[in-house]
Design a protein around this motif. Structure first.
Motif, mmCIF file in Angstrom:
data_model
loop_
_atom_site.group_PDB
_atom_site.id
_atom_site.type_symbol
_atom_site.label_atom_id
_atom_site.label_comp_id
_atom_site.label_asym_id
_atom_site.label_seq_id
_atom_site.Cartn_x
_atom_site.Cartn_y
_atom_site.Cartn_z
ATOM 1 N N ALA A 218 -39.064 -15.313 -18.492
ATOM 2 C CA ALA A 218 -40.418 -14.755 -18.504
ATOM 3 C C ALA A 218 -41.390 -15.688 -19.216
ATOM 4 N N SER A 219 -40.956 -16.244 -20.336
ATOM 5 C CA SER A 219 -41.819 -17.120 -21.108
ATOM 6 C C SER A 219 -42.110 -18.421 -20.361
ATOM 7 N N SER A 220 -41.083 -19.034 -19.796
ATOM 8 C CA SER A 220 -41.287 -20.299 -19.080
ATOM 9 C C SER A 220 -42.154 -20.101 -17.844
ATOM 10 N N ALA A 221 -42.067 -18.943 -17.191
ATOM 11 C CA ALA A 221 -42.932 -18.668 -16.036
ATOM 12 C C ALA A 221 -44.398 -18.640 -16.451
ATOM 13 N N SER A 222 -44.689 -18.089 -17.623
ATOM 14 C CA SER A 222 -46.071 -18.059 -18.111
ATOM 15 C C SER A 222 -46.564 -19.462 -18.439
ATOM 16 N N ILE A 223 -45.684 -20.293 -18.982
ATOM 17 C CA ILE A 223 -46.076 -21.673 -19.310
ATOM 18 C C ILE A 223 -46.345 -22.463 -18.033
ATOM 19 N N VAL A 224 -45.496 -22.263 -17.010
ATOM 20 C CA VAL A 224 -45.684 -22.946 -15.733
ATOM 21 C C VAL A 224 -47.018 -22.537 -15.110
ATOM 22 N N ALA A 225 -47.375 -21.257 -15.254
ATOM 23 C CA ALA A 225 -48.654 -20.787 -14.710
ATOM 24 C C ALA A 225 -49.831 -21.506 -15.368
ATOM 25 N N ALA A 226 -49.698 -21.837 -16.658
ATOM 26 C CA ALA A 226 -50.773 -22.535 -17.372
ATOM 27 C C ALA A 226 -50.745 -24.041 -17.119
ATOM 28 N N TYR A 227 -49.541 -24.594 -16.853
ATOM 29 C CA TYR A 227 -49.401 -26.046 -16.618
ATOM 30 C C TYR A 227 -48.576 -26.256 -15.348
ATOM 31 N N PRO A 228 -49.132 -25.937 -14.185
ATOM 32 C CA PRO A 228 -48.347 -26.027 -12.935
ATOM 33 C C PRO A 228 -47.866 -27.434 -12.610
ATOM 34 N N GLY A 229 -48.534 -28.459 -13.103
ATOM 35 C CA GLY A 229 -48.121 -29.823 -12.815
ATOM 36 C C GLY A 229 -46.868 -30.251 -13.544
ATOM 37 N N HIS A 230 -46.427 -29.467 -14.509
ATOM 38 C CA HIS A 230 -45.243 -29.817 -15.315
ATOM 39 C C HIS A 230 -44.094 -28.834 -15.076
ATOM 40 N N GLU A 231 -44.070 -28.178 -13.946
ATOM 41 C CA GLU A 231 -43.099 -27.090 -13.708
ATOM 42 C C GLU A 231 -41.659 -27.531 -13.925
ATOM 43 N N GLU A 232 -41.253 -28.620 -13.302
ATOM 44 C CA GLU A 232 -39.851 -29.040 -13.393
ATOM 45 C C GLU A 232 -39.463 -29.362 -14.827
ATOM 46 N N ALA A 233 -40.308 -30.084 -15.548
ATOM 47 C CA ALA A 233 -40.003 -30.442 -16.936
ATOM 48 C C ALA A 233 -39.966 -29.210 -17.828
#
Length: 476
Positions: A218-233
């Motif tokens: 859940a937490s990493s999904a929120s971070i990806v939403a804020a920084y979509p260009g860094h999803e894999e990392a």
């Protein structure tokens, strides 16, 4: 007086062995039903609440334990509690086989990943524990705040304080809170912090690895939403951080976090009598007439000074009423180890088969490996005397399941067929069946676990992120 007391204790133990079958049958029915029902996803808009079978088992067990139509006797509840103490060892044995294959990842982890784990492991003690003390949570404070209380925490606290201790009930309360609401809250928290734009997305990802798979996702999904260009990392870093928290959690929890929480709690309560009425320190019976009962009322071990003279009369009356409610639940029943392991194996084979959707010999073989590991851990703990069985089980299990052990592939294949959460379902179902006798303390904890739980999750995440931010700057 000693003769009647000895007879009573002996009767309790005989009754415990005699009544194991009915409580085991009851637990088997509940565990099979909830495992067949599966998990329930409740969408709240800002996130989902996932109710796993183990939570259903805990709830149904509690309802059976407290119902008045056909009351579940105190002795039966004590039998369930005794079985919980052994079930946590099976859970740790299964966890060890999750750790072993990932040990090479831990070896390769850099300083930034390792150091930020201090935030996950100690953030709760620094923030949530003082809050729990201020709310008068009693000794349950130690169990509720030494970590975020995922599955391994049951084993650590059960071994040190016992499954009938206040500290253990604190773990249980925090576990239920985190399972029900942890993912939703950390989604909101991570979204808020990510939008501050002051932390590196990789530092945020490290903070997401709090030791819970659902909270990490859940937490990493929120971070990806804020920084979509860094999803894999972000997803990769969060997964590795969560793995390291799980691997190191057992050792740091036993040797650092739990002792630190206990000492910090004693320090904060040194000038007040914070012992929950009617409860005991580990190994000290509270009911007069038990074998080691003190001749006079004992001063609580966590209080360095007598109770303050300003205690009001109504508080004293409430304390006496509380003590009378829980006095009947004092004392433990010890079951023969072969009986406990035999019962838990039957329960485990049933729930694991339902989880897998089939009955296979690989599941039987997996349980044979887990039982062998538990027995070996208990033997090594008895021989060494200074190293607990939980540490031995974790260490040996992690090694034989690692790529460095010649038979790891075969062992991992067998144990992998045993669903990890199916063992948690058994443990929490038995815990629920034992909770009726603990209702006074559970009412005492009540709503207080909510602010304590929110503070624990917030502190664990934020402190870890801050440490990760600085270590990333130092080591890249």
């Amino acid at each position: 007086m000693s003769a009647p007391t000895t007879t009573t204790v002996a009767e309790d133990r005989v009754a415990g062995a005699r009544q194991t079958l009915p409580i085991a049958a009851l637990a088997l029915v509940i565990a099979l039903v909830v495992q067949a029902v599966g998990q329930l996803d409740i969408d709240l808009g800002v996130g989902s609440v996932i109710v796993f079978p183990m939570v259903w088992g805990l709830i149904l067990g509690l309802l059976v334990s407290v119902q008045k139509v056909r009351p579940l006797g105190i002795r039966l509840q004590k039998v369930a509690s005794a079985l919980v103490g052994v079930a946590v060892m099976l859970l740790v044995a299964r966890l060890a086989f999750n750790i072993g294959p990932s040990l090479p990842t831990l070896v390769k982890a850099g300083p930034a990943l390792l150091l930020q784990e201090i935030g996950h492991l100690l953030g709760t003690v620094a923030v949530a524990l003082p809050l729990a003390v201020a709310l008068r949570l009693g000794k349950a404070t130690v169990g509720a705040t030494f970590s975020l209380d995922r599955e391994p925490s049951f084993a650590m606290v059960s071994e040190k304080y016992g499954p009938d201790s206040d500290q253990y009930r604190g773990v249980l309360a925090m576990y239920v809170f985190g399972t029900m609401f942890g993912a939703v809250f950390i989604t909101l928290l991570t979204s808020l912090v990510s939008n501050w734009n002051i932390f590196d997305p990789l530092a945020l990802a490290m903070g997401a690895g709090v030791g819970s798979g659902s909270m990490m996702a859940a937490s990493s999904a929120s971070i990806v939403a804020a920084y979509p260009g860094h999803e894999e990392a972000i997803l990769g870093m969060a997964a590795v951080s969560n793995l390291i928290t799980t691997i190191l959690g057992v050792y740091v929890g036993i040797y650092v976090a739990l002792p630190l929480a206990d000492r910090f709690y004693r320090f904060l309560t040194r000038r007040q009598n914070t012992r929950t009425p009617g409860t005991t320190t580990p190994g000290t019976p509270a009911v007069p007439g038990t074998p080691d009962a003190p001749a006079a009322p004992a001063v609580p071990a966590d209080s360095a000074a007598p109770a303050a003279p300003a205690v009001q009369k109504d508080d004293a009356a409430a304390n006496r009423a509380f003590r009378e409610e829980v006095a009947a639940a004092s004392g433990e029943i010890r079951l023969p180890l072969p009986l406990s392991l035999g019962v838990l194996t039957v329960l485990g084979l049933g729930t694991a088969s339902v989880a897998a959707g089939t009955i296979g010999w690989d599941i039987v073989g997996g349980y044979a490996v887990l039982l062998g590991l538990v027995l070996l851990g208990l033997f090594l703990a008895r021989v060494s005397r200074k190293v607990s069985a939980i540490v031995w089980i974790t260490t040996v299990g992690a090694y034989v399941s690692s790529p460095w052990f010649f038979a790891s592939d075969s062992l991992n294949g067998l144990v992998g067929s045993v669903d990890f959460l199916s063992i948690a379902t058994i443990m929490l179902t038995l815990a629920g069946l034992s909770l009726g006798k603990d209702l006074p303390l559970l009412r005492h904890i009540g709503w207080k676990i909510v602010p304590v739980g929110l503070a624990a999750i917030t502190a664990s995440f934020l402190l870890s992120v801050v440490i990760a931010e600085f270590t990333l700057g130092a080591w890249g």
